[in-house]
Write an enzyme that holds these catalytic residues in place. Structure first.
Site, mmCIF file in Angstrom:
data_model
loop_
_atom_site.group_PDB
_atom_site.id
_atom_site.type_symbol
_atom_site.label_atom_id
_atom_site.label_comp_id
_atom_site.label_asym_id
_atom_site.label_seq_id
_atom_site.Cartn_x
_atom_site.Cartn_y
_atom_site.Cartn_z
ATOM 1 N N SER A 96 2.604 -15.052 19.181
ATOM 2 C CA SER A 96 1.636 -15.828 19.934
ATOM 3 C C SER A 96 1.755 -15.522 21.434
ATOM 4 O O SER A 96 1.616 -14.377 21.847
ATOM 5 C CB SER A 96 1.834 -17.311 19.610
ATOM 6 O OG SER A 96 0.789 -18.102 20.108
ATOM 7 N N HIS A 121 -2.426 -13.800 17.248
ATOM 8 C CA HIS A 121 -3.457 -14.639 16.634
ATOM 9 C C HIS A 121 -4.316 -15.238 17.738
ATOM 10 O O HIS A 121 -4.019 -15.093 18.919
ATOM 11 C CB HIS A 121 -2.855 -15.720 15.731
ATOM 12 C CG HIS A 121 -2.010 -16.735 16.439
ATOM 13 N ND1 HIS A 121 -1.387 -17.766 15.780
ATOM 14 C CD2 HIS A 121 -1.667 -16.911 17.743
ATOM 15 C CE1 HIS A 121 -0.713 -18.514 16.642
ATOM 16 N NE2 HIS A 121 -0.874 -18.007 17.838
#
Length: 196
Positions: A96, A121
């Protein structure tokens, strides 16, 4: 508990917590959740080491599941602001927001240990309960802008197109060290202090 290191000096023994000792060697540990307090500590260390000697590299070891976008971008902006090159070494995982930070190291100096993982993501957000519809629309628009900002950084750092990064980040995408190298987020895999 933070380990203590004892050094012998000409004046006798001197003890340091392990992180202070590593800082003497220009090593910063970015571990755990990315949040404001951690980011402030990392930023302070980057600024201190750059002020001390901006001709030497700083070594940022990264092992994080990600966290706050604003805290992470503050770290990235500081890495880009200072004159010292920041080498990034991923151990464990960079997921992330961690991928944004780790891939923002100096080009040619972004490394990963062989069993570490990378994960990209789309950013997550929420408005909480009892939010008015107009506030939800504002939050959704902000989330889309944030996603575009992060995808542009990842595209710039990897050499991939924004469209490819957008498609690949639609869901959690985990990558091995070799896949991360092939994607362009790192420059080499480190094994036994040697580069592959």
């Amino acid at each position: 508990m933070i380990p203590v290191v004892i050094e012998q000096t000409s004046r006798g023994e001197r003890s340091y917590d392990i992180y202070s000792r590593l800082l003497k060697d220009r090593i910063i540990m970015l571990t755990g959740q990315v949040e404001d307090n951690m980011a402030n500590s990392i930023i302070a260390q980057l600024l201190f080491l750059d002020a001390q000697d901006n001709t030497k590299d700083i070594y940022l070891y990264v092992n994080t599941p990600g966290g706050s976008v604003s805290a992470g971008l503050a770290i990235v902006d500081t890495m880009n602001f200072i004159k010292s090159d920041v080498q990034t070494i991923v151990m464990g995982m960079a997921a992330s927001m961690g991928t944004i930070i780790a891939s923002s190291g100096a080009k040619g100096k972004r490394f990963m240990l062989p069993n570490a993982e990378y994960m990209i993501h789309q950013p997550m957000g929420g408005t909480g309960g009892g939010t008015q519809q107009s506030d939800m629309a504002i939050a959704a628009e902000h989330l889309l802008k944030t996603r575009h900002t992060l995808e542009k950084i990842l595209a710039d750092n990897s050499g991939q197109s924004i469209e490819k990064v957008h498609d690949d980040a639609e869901r959690d995408r985990w990558m091995s060290a070799q896949e991360t190298l092939d994607y362009g987020f790192i420059d080499a895999i480190m094994e036994n202090n040697n580069l592959q």
